[in-house]
Enzyme design. Structure first.
Site, PDB file in Angstrom:
ATOM      1  N   TRP A  75       1.055  -1.218   0.097  1.00  0.00           N
ATOM      2  CA  TRP A  75       0.236   0.018  -0.114  1.00  0.00           C
ATOM      3  C   TRP A  75       0.884   1.208  -0.132  1.00  0.00           C
ATOM      4  O   TRP A  75       1.547   1.403   0.942  1.00  0.00           O
ATOM      5  CB  TRP A  75      -0.751  -0.014   1.310  1.00  0.00           C
ATOM      6  CG  TRP A  75      -1.744   1.045   1.137  1.00  0.00           C
ATOM      7  CD1 TRP A  75      -3.118   1.126   0.473  1.00  0.00           C
ATOM      8  CD2 TRP A  75      -1.742   2.373   2.012  1.00  0.00           C
ATOM      9  NE1 TRP A  75      -3.878   2.326   0.766  1.00  0.00           N
ATOM     10  CE2 TRP A  75      -3.025   3.060   1.716  1.00  0.00           C
ATOM     11  CE3 TRP A  75      -0.804   2.794   2.670  1.00  0.00           C
ATOM     12  CZ2 TRP A  75      -3.118   4.316   2.311  1.00  0.00           C
ATOM     13  CZ3 TRP A  75      -0.993   4.121   3.286  1.00  0.00           C
ATOM     14  CH2 TRP A  75      -2.393   4.703   3.111  1.00  0.00           C
ATOM     15  N   ASN A 101       7.790  -3.076   5.488  1.00  0.00           N
ATOM     16  CA  ASN A 101       6.516  -2.557   5.910  1.00  0.00           C
ATOM     17  C   ASN A 101       6.742  -1.241   6.998  1.00  0.00           C
ATOM     18  O   ASN A 101       7.259  -1.550   8.106  1.00  0.00           O
ATOM     19  CB  ASN A 101       5.712  -3.482   6.393  1.00  0.00           C
ATOM     20  CG  ASN A 101       4.309  -2.801   7.131  1.00  0.00           C
ATOM     21  OD1 ASN A 101       3.855  -1.782   6.661  1.00  0.00           O
ATOM     22  ND2 ASN A 101       3.852  -3.448   8.132  1.00  0.00           N
ATOM     23  N   GLY A 102       6.337  -0.192   6.758  1.00  0.00           N
ATOM     24  CA  GLY A 102       6.530   0.879   7.443  1.00  0.00           C
ATOM     25  C   GLY A 102       7.232   2.113   6.724  1.00  0.00           C
ATOM     26  O   GLY A 102       6.942   2.105   5.509  1.00  0.00           O
ATOM     27  N   GLU A 481     -21.519   5.302  12.571  1.00  0.00           N
ATOM     28  CA  GLU A 481     -21.112   3.979  11.973  1.00  0.00           C
ATOM     29  C   GLU A 481     -21.592   3.462  10.729  1.00  0.00           C
ATOM     30  O   GLU A 481     -21.066   3.187   9.755  1.00  0.00           O
ATOM     31  CB  GLU A 481     -20.994   2.838  13.045  1.00  0.00           C
ATOM     32  CG  GLU A 481     -20.673   1.535  12.621  1.00  0.00           C
ATOM     33  CD  GLU A 481     -19.285   1.513  12.273  1.00  0.00           C
ATOM     34  OE1 GLU A 481     -18.488   2.293  12.464  1.00  0.00           O
ATOM     35  OE2 GLU A 481     -18.784   0.424  11.634  1.00  0.00           O
ATOM     36  N   LYS A 485     -19.708   3.003   7.248  1.00  0.00           N
ATOM     37  CA  LYS A 485     -19.788   1.917   6.390  1.00  0.00           C
ATOM     38  C   LYS A 485     -20.181   2.170   4.975  1.00  0.00           C
ATOM     39  O   LYS A 485     -19.582   1.556   3.932  1.00  0.00           O
ATOM     40  CB  LYS A 485     -20.755   0.972   7.073  1.00  0.00           C
ATOM     41  CG  LYS A 485     -20.466   0.027   8.406  1.00  0.00           C
ATOM     42  CD  LYS A 485     -19.361  -0.873   7.996  1.00  0.00           C
ATOM     43  CE  LYS A 485     -17.877  -0.214   8.544  1.00  0.00           C
ATOM     44  NZ  LYS A 485     -17.237  -0.038   9.561  1.00  0.00           N
TER      45      LYS A 485
HETATM   46  O1  M6R Z   1      -7.472  -1.299  13.791  1.00  0.00           O
HETATM   47  P1  M6R Z   1      -8.126  -0.121  14.319  1.00  0.00           P
HETATM   48  O2  M6R Z   1      -9.380  -0.351  15.392  1.00  0.00           O
HETATM   49  O3  M6R Z   1      -7.211   0.983  15.221  1.00  0.00           O
HETATM   50  O4  M6R Z   1      -8.847   0.753  13.043  1.00  0.00           O
HETATM   51  C1  M6R Z   1      -9.315   2.040  13.057  1.00  0.00           C
HETATM   52  C2  M6R Z   1      -9.898   2.360  11.734  1.00  0.00           C
HETATM   53  O5  M6R Z   1      -8.639   2.514  10.797  1.00  0.00           O
HETATM   54  C3  M6R Z   1     -10.892   1.422  11.182  1.00  0.00           C
HETATM   55  O6  M6R Z   1     -12.129   1.296  12.056  1.00  0.00           O
HETATM   56  C4  M6R Z   1     -11.373   1.878   9.812  1.00  0.00           C
HETATM   57  O7  M6R Z   1     -12.156   3.124  10.207  1.00  0.00           O
HETATM   58  C5  M6R Z   1     -12.201   0.836   9.124  1.00  0.00           C
HETATM   59  N1  M6R Z   1     -11.956   0.992   7.763  1.00  0.00           N
HETATM   60  C6  M6R Z   1     -13.669   0.768   9.345  1.00  0.00           C
HETATM   61  O8  M6R Z   1     -14.496   0.012   8.728  1.00  0.00           O
END
Ligand code: M6R
Length: 609
Positions: A75, A101-102, A481, A485
């Site tokens: 990515w 990765n990083g 939420e 989504k």
């Molecule tokens: O792994 P995390 O819960 O820290 O991730 C947080 C967000 O990146 C994650 O919830 C993101 O918004 C998702 N795509 C939501 O569906």
């Protein structure tokens, strides 16, 4: 953020396993892919931009010789998603090969220094400096082992990395190192493996060794050796047996991981009810003593925190501040102190913004508590106490089952704290606890009875250009939420507000047929919510209501409605009410002809700030 995997096998070719394992890491990034192996002292390398399946069709990623190799699914952070920027990267000679990765923060300085010494760079990535630095170190001292050369190299890197290096110099070894990017080893009778995440090697072994920041690992056919980067001291660490089965990490017959994960929620919610009491007690004790509590998280996890702020307030009379992790340092970085408590919520436990907020809080002596789905993740290591939400691996980029599990754990924490503080009556407590036990069955009923209806709804509204999601009280979090989504996977612009706010501006957007989704929990906000529905109706909006099954009044006001079982206590309503919203996003995405598991520009775990 990317996925890395590699192995040294006693029997068999490495490339097909690397290819299969990278597929399971595709949720970490999927704009380019590459694999490198070694056989008879020679490097073989294939890479290109594009998703793994597309690149495999073009290049046949299984067709590389050798029992040792490394792979990468990318990515992009530095450099566009082009073949030249795809990993693995090599030094000038092509004999040192690296996946990473990083982000290497000082790569520009290092690149300049290396270019001045005659190194020729071909990519725009930060990673390529690692290969050239290793080459430089070996050039200066031919006596160095590959591990020593990597050790000297990583000491010069600022930033985050999980790297793996192979070289013709020692063609039977893989050298890995970690700082602030996830890395885990797997061990089986047939060899050793490394990966960004456990599901990558789960079909071949369930024995995992978690690597910590500041460690360097030498992998060979005989096993692994871990050393501290700072002083080369050897670290002894035995593998742990992981309870996840390989079946948990595949689609089990569902067309998409997201749908499978939505359907898994009755089971995952049952799991969260088997929390380790000890940790619930411990965390609620910390919360009880806290002077101020910040809940930091991103995306869906932030919505869980927002809902939790209502739970803690209503059940335990504890005021809490939900804060977007990416804003925490700016907003509270100066005021957070020894008396502050930070509850960091992160499914992956690796989200860079959340970890940065935690680091800031820790530097100012605050207490850090964690809630995560990834045991062994960075969050578990930096938290004073953490609790695992036990949802199993979530592969779909859109968080679904991990959201409802977070809510369940947070509700249990609020109840535990409420008990400690004696804030609600025993009858009320018993009632809520009993309903919490019933939640998995409720969710099962919603999926069984409403999925087809949601599918039809998606067909009806598939051409809508914009959606509103509105709720009041704790349902505001549910509305946020639902909006996230729909936006992130169906690419439909959506707006969410506390319903009371809509008349302060957003209502001007409403015109005939505009779809407005109302989250209609039967709680103290319901009467005013009915007024908000009327306001929208009067302006021609199409009302889509998520209602309790006996809520005839709201059903009569709605153009369409989806039912959830009746008798849901307010504090846990986001769990059942989120299910139809997850399904709506999923089926809208299918109507749009998109893949809900791999939305564009997104990755499952956002390990950059
Ligand atoms: O792994 P995390 O819960 O820290 O991730 C947080 C967000 O990146 C994650 O919830 C993101 O918004 C998702 N795509 C939501 O569906």
């Amino acid at each position: 953020m990317c996925g890395i995997f590699g192995c040294i096998l006693k029997e068999g070719k490495a490339a097909p396993l690397i290819h299969a394992s990278l597929k399971r890491l595709e949720y970490r990034g999927y704009d380019s892919v590459g694999v490198a192996t070694i056989q008879d002292g020679e490097i073989y390398l294939k890479k290109d931009k594009g998703k793994i399946d597309d690149v495999h069709r073009l290049l046949n990623l299984d067709d590389l010789p050798g029992n040792l190799g490394i792979g990468h699914t990318r990515w992009a952070t530095h450099g566009a998603p082009l073949k030249v920027n795809a990993h693995p990267h090599t030094d000038c000679t092509g004999n040192i090969v690296v996946v990473h990765n990083g982000i290497i923060e000082n790569f520009s300085e290092l690149k300049l220094e290396l270019e001045n010494s005659g190194h020729v760079f071909v990519s725009k990535t930060d990673t390529e400096v690692i290969a050239h630095l290793i080459e430089e170190n070996l050039g200066k001292n031919a006596e160095l082992t590959l591990a020593d050369a990597v050790l000297e190299t990583v000491k010069r890197l600022d930033g985050s990395y999980a790297i793996a290096v192979i070289s013709t110099k020692e063609p039977d070894k893989v050298i890995c190192a970690r700082n602030e990017s996830p890395l885990v080893l797997g061990v089986s009778d047939n060899g050793v493996y490394f990966a960004s995440d456990i599901p990558a090697f789960l079909p071949v072994t369930n024995k995992a060794v978690f690597i910590e920041d500041g460690e360097l690992i030498s992998l060979s056919a005989t096993g692994y050796e871990i050393k501290k980067i700072k002083d080369s001291s050897v670290v002894k660490r035995k593998p742990k047996v992981i309870a996840w089965t390989p079946e948990m990490a595949v689609k089990q017959g569902y067309p998409h991981f997201m749908l499978k994960e939505i359907h898994e929620q009755p089971a995952t919610l049952r799991n969260t009810l088997r929390m380790q009491e000890h940790y619930l007690d411990l965390i609620s004790t910390f919360l009880d003593r806290a002077t101020e509590v910040f809940m930091v998280a991103c995306g869906t996890s932030y919505h869980a925190c927002l809902a939790a702020s209502y739970m803690f307030s209503k059940l335990a009379f504890l005021p809490t501040y939900p804060v977007y992790a990416s804003e925490f340092i700016e907003q509270h970085g100066k005021s957070v102190n020894i008396d502050s408590t930070i509850l960091a919520v992160s499914q992956s436990g690796e989200t860079a913004d959340t970890l940065a907020a935690v680091t800031c809080a820790q530097q100012r002596a605050a207490t850090v508590l964690g809630l995560t789905n990834a045991i062994g993740s960075t969050l578990t290591r930096v938290s004073r106490v953490y609790i695992g939400q036990q949802s199993g691996p979530e592969i779909g980029v859109a968080a679904t089952k991990t959201f409802t599990s977070q809510l369940s754990v947070l509700a249990q924490l609020a109840l535990r704290l409420s008990k400690k503080r004696g804030k609600i009556s025993q009858d009320e407590m018993d009632y809520i606890e009993a309903r919490l036990e019933e939640l998995p069955d409720m969710v099962e009923t919603i999926i069984q009875t409403q999925e087809e209806k949601v599918k039809q709804l998606a067909k009806k509204y598939k051409d809508a250009k914009l959606f509103f999601f509105l709720g009041r009280g704790i349902s505001t979090a549910t509305a946020y939420e639902g909006r996230l989504k729909l936006m992130e996977i169906a690419y439909i612009p959506s707006i969410a507000f506390p319903a009371g706010e809509s008349k302060h501006g957003p209502i001007s957007l409403i015109e005939q047929g505009f779809p407005v989704v109302f989250i209609c929990a039967k709680d103290g906000t319901r009467k005013t919510l009915v007024s908000n529905i009327m306001e929208m109706k009067a302006r021609g909006a199409s009302i889509i209501a998520i209602v309790e099954e006996d809520d005839e009044e709201i059903k009569a006001l709605s153009d369409d409605y989806i039912e959830v079982p009746k008798g849901i206590p307010e504090v846990m309503s986001p769990i059942p009410f989120a299910i139809p919203l997850q399904l709506l996003a999923y089926y809208m995405t299918l109507e749009k002809g998109q893949n809900p598991d791999t939305p564009r520009n997104l990755a499952k775990s956002v390990t950059v700030k």
